[in-house]
Design an enzyme around this catalytic site. Structure first.
Site, PDB file in Angstrom:
ATOM      1  CG  HIS A 360      -2.151  -0.964   0.785  1.00  0.00           C
ATOM      2  ND1 HIS A 360      -2.141  -2.290   1.112  1.00  0.00           N
ATOM      3  CD2 HIS A 360      -3.269  -0.761   0.045  1.00  0.00           C
ATOM      4  CE1 HIS A 360      -3.234  -2.857   0.618  1.00  0.00           C
ATOM      5  NE2 HIS A 360      -3.930  -1.952  -0.028  1.00  0.00           N
ATOM      6  CB  CYS A 673     -10.584   0.280  -8.274  1.00  0.00           C
ATOM      7  SG  CYS A 673     -11.004  -1.001  -7.090  1.00  0.00           S
TER       8      CYS A 673
HETATM    9  C1  PEP Z   1      -7.062  -4.183  -4.933  1.00  0.00           C
HETATM   10  O1  PEP Z   1      -6.893  -5.142  -4.192  1.00  0.00           O
HETATM   11  O2  PEP Z   1      -6.842  -4.219  -6.163  1.00  0.00           O
HETATM   12  C2  PEP Z   1      -7.536  -2.900  -4.388  1.00  0.00           C
HETATM   13  C3  PEP Z   1      -7.875  -1.922  -5.174  1.00  0.00           C
HETATM   14  O3  PEP Z   1      -7.556  -2.777  -3.039  1.00  0.00           O
HETATM   15  P1  PEP Z   1      -6.274  -2.571  -2.125  1.00  0.00           P
HETATM   16  O4  PEP Z   1      -5.080  -2.371  -3.039  1.00  0.00           O
HETATM   17  O5  PEP Z   1      -6.524  -1.410  -1.259  1.00  0.00           O
HETATM   18  O6  PEP Z   1      -6.185  -3.854  -1.383  1.00  0.00           O
END
Ligand code: PEP
Ligand code: MG
Length: 753
Positions: A360, A673
């Protein structure tokens, strides 16, 4: 054998210079194996040869001079075969290469084994003996085990040497990490230390022994005072046995011989931190080598104690660290919170010793457009202190103390990047439509805060993912309903006429809340996302109520549920959302609108229940970051398996294609996303699959718009069809890169225009 191995590896790690460490190593190995010669050759991959670096047995004059080609001699053969070679009489072997300068005529028996790190041969360790005989199984096992244990230590030591002695005899000019966020930077390192760790100390000399002794005495007395205070505070609260630990620490620190030993190292010219490290490591090593498990545990105590004193020693030196204008932030593990802290302080690039492409912190770095390199390995942080460097976020290379020519080359590329950035900015307010008229919606992934002001400027259609956990992170307790209402109103009002998809709290995995610690062996397979919030309806209900209240007067809220693995979770969550809705409606004297509710497609099980789920919710949004992680069973945050984490793996692409086809049949809204949407090649494939909404960091919107406006939908479909036929991720990526170059879009995937 285990104790001997442990002792040799510990001693190796204690040395600061790679060449010295290897020279000590060969002496110890020769001794431990009671043989007559031990040598190490290190690989120089640029020149394609092995260099004899250390030996106890071969001619001293040949060290650092004699090379063996990758395809030459027995050493070359060990490297080529990537397995041990055990021969009774080396001279009779067809690959034996006579090198008179090493003076090995009298040795006959040869046992060599490769030292391999992440599939790359770093070098060869070999032992030789006069008598022609085969080395026995135990000897072979010993050398193989040692080589395996040394591999990481050597890889780290090579990186360390590249920092301390760039362009040395191993020609190592750069450190290789994992590309995180694309882009180039030229700047100076700023080290963000975690809690003090002796392992991170780079041994350094300081001629002012009086000052260093004073610093040490001061740190020791502060540490002793701490132990006394802690012991007093804990009296009555913990057992006497546990209290004894504080007393034991205090006595160890008060121990004159320990202090004298550190003092002696200071007199030898080491600074206080290095002197402390040398003595503590030595004590810990002695404890580590003991057979009695109780006594071995004491090694941890000594290290803890050393780290405590170090924290006081560092207090004074940190005060002197200034923020460079062009800051390259480096830390053991760069976190989202650090980015938030440093982004306003001239942050130009980020380097993290641990972590991988889709952690993240990297996602946030991309959102800010900051070049980032992850997982460079365990190099002492202090060796980077104030060093100048060039960062290549495309390839993952770091060039330390670069020469003028290299700097010029980078400056040229940075200028080209800026030109490209200027160019793509021109299309920011134009629609995202292909040359042959296929349009697609681009939305923003938000959460950091800064996107809301620039959001409209970036020409986005709304917010496709608001990661609500981010504002939850930088605090000491859960936020109240009122606080959350005010955050969410700010977000909803930033796109008042467009959809804003808010994801319910998605913590766990690599996203921790300081006030809600979760300790698990497999955090990514554990208590994460919806699993936590369904177990804590009070947190979930409070959040949903806040969202619904914030939405009053706007009506553009949509709610998204993370980490859904089946219909039961959806039913449970919908029931709670309903409950919150009726509560808010009954409390409000103005109309409360009921938002659309969707789920994230990121756990593979739901790929086989799409139609059932489509009947229950209003939209799907694919979280390709997690979907890739779970389809390939690879931790998105683990540098060791970073090359297996591949969103272009045919298995992942076919899964994404299946989701698109099935959603079209079920007539459910679909978006994606994950980070794939912000990659030119990814966006091209997703467009062709039929995703008509892509959500990405605000920084990438203009770039992806530019790419989409320069391709044909029909051509993208042909490219996709070909990719779906390929059988490896590498083939897919190579093919896509070729296609992008042909379309004149290569500047988006490598340095330069
Ligand atoms: C994903 O897993 O692609 C997502 C958009 O969520 P995160 O990266 O916050 O886990
Ligand atoms: Mg996810």
């Amino acid at each position: 054998m285990l104790t001997t191995l442990r002792r040799i590896v510990l001693a190796f790690n204690q040395e600061t210079e790679l060449v010295n460490a290897l020279q000590h190593l060969v002496v110890q190995v020769k001794d431990a194996m009671t043989t007559e010669c031990c040598s190490v050759h290190l690989a120089d991959h640029e020149s394609e040869h092995f260099l004899l670096i250390a030996s106890d047995g071969l001619a001293k004059e040949s060290l650092g001079r004699v090379t063996v080609g990758f395809k030459e001699g027995l050493v070359g053969l060990v490297g080529q075969r990537e397995e041990p070679l055990n021969i009774a009489n080396a001279h009779q072997h067809p690959r034996f290469k006579h090198s008179p300068e090493v003076k090995e005529d009298e040795f006959h028996a040869f046992l060599g084994t490769p030292i391999i790190h992440q599939r790359k041969v770093l070098g060869i360790i070999s032992v030789q003996q006069k008598k022609a005989r085969q080395f026995n199984e135990n000897e072979e096992a010993f050398l193989v085990t040692l080589a395996a244990q040394l591999a990481t230590a050597i890889a780290n030591a090579e990186s360390r040497d590249a920092i301390n002695h760039p362009n040395d005899l191993l020609h190592k000019t750069h450190i290789q990490g994992i590309p995180g966020s694309m882009g180039l930077a030229h700047g100076q390192f700023f080290v963000s230390y975690p809690s003090a760790q002796l392992a991170d100390i780079n041994l350094t000399k300081d001629s002012d022994s009086t000052l260093q002794s004073e610093l040490l005495a001061n740190a020791v007395s502060k540490s002793i005072a701490d132990f006394v205070r802690m012991s007093n505070q804990m009296q009555g609260a913990i057992s006497d046995e546990a209290l004894d630990i504080f007393e034991m620490y205090r006595q160890m620190l008060d121990n004159k011989s320990l202090q004298d030993e550190i003092g002696q190292k200071i007199n030898d010219g080491w600074n206080a931190q290095s002197a402390l490290k040398l003595v503590v490591d030595d004590y810990a090593m002695q404890f580590d080598a003991l057979d009695d498990p109780y006594m071995r545990e004491r090694a941890t105590d000594v290290r803890d104690l050393g780290n405590k004193v170090l924290s006081y020693l560092q207090e004074s030196s940190y005060e002197n660290q200034h923020y460079p204008d062009d800051m390259i932030l480096i830390a053991h593990e760069v976190t989202a919170t650090m980015l938030a802290e440093f982004q306003s302080k001239g942050l130009k690039a980020i380097v993290s010793l641990t972590g991988s492409t889709n952690s993240h912190a990297v996602i946030l770095a991309r959102a800010l457009g900051i070049p980032t390199i992850m997982g460079i390995g365990n190099v002492p942080l202090s060796s980077f202190l104030n060093k100048e460097a060039l960062i290549d976020g495309y390839s993952g290379e770091i060039f330390i103390s670069p020469d003028a020519a290299k700097i010029q080359e980078f400056q040229h590329l940075i200028a080209e990047e800026n030109e490209l950035y200027e160019l793509v900015s021109e299309v920011v307010d134009l629609p995202a439509v292909t040359l042959d008229g296929k349009s697609i919606q681009l939305l923003i992934n938000a959460g950091l805060g800064s996107e809301f002001d620039s959001g409209m400027k970036h020409g986005a259609f709304g917010i496709g993912l608001y990661r609500t956990e981010i504002p939850f992170m930088d605090r000491n307790c859960f936020p109240s309903e009122l606080e959350q209402i005010s955050w969410y109103r700010k977000v909803l009002s930033s796109f008042p006429k467009q959809p804003v998809i808010m994801r319910t709290l998605d913590v766990g995995g690599d996203k921790a809340l300081p006030y809600f610690p979760i300790t698990e062996d497999n955090p990514f397979l554990g208590w994460r996302g919806i699993r936590i919030t369904l177990d804590h309806p009070e947190i979930f209900l409070l959040q949903v109520r806040a969202m619904l209240k914030a939405n009053i007067g706007y009506g553009n809220l949509e709610i998204m549920l993370p980490m859904i693995s089946g219909v039961v979770e959806v039913d449970d969550a919908l029931r709670l959302i309903n409950q919150a809705y009726f509560e808010v409606r009954s409390e409000s004297n103005v109309p409360v609108s009921r938002p659309k509710v969707g789920i994230m497609i990121e756990v593979p099980s739901v790929l086989f229940q799409l139609s059932e789920l489509a009947k229950k919710v209003d939209f799907f949004s694919v979280g390709s970051n997690d979907l890739t992680q779970y389809l390939l069973a690879v931790d998105r945050n683990n540098a060791r398996v970073a090359d297996i984490y591949d969103s272009y793996h045919p298995g992942v692409l076919r899964a994404l294609n299946h989701i698109a086809e099935q959603s079209q049949k079920d007539l459910i809204e679909l978006s994606l996303c994950g980070e794939l949407a912000s990659e030119p090649a990814g966006a091209l494939l997703l467009l062709a699959m039929g995703y008509d909404k892509l959500s990405m960091n605000s920084h990438s919107i203009a770039k992806i718009k530019w790419v989409l406006r320069h391709i044909n939908y029909r051509q993208a479909k042909i490219i996709l069809a070909h990719c779906l036929e390929l059988s490896t991720g590498k083939e897919v990526r190579n093919y896509l890169n070729e296609q992008l170059e042909m379309l004149g879009l290569g500047g988006f995937v490598r340095a330069g225009k």
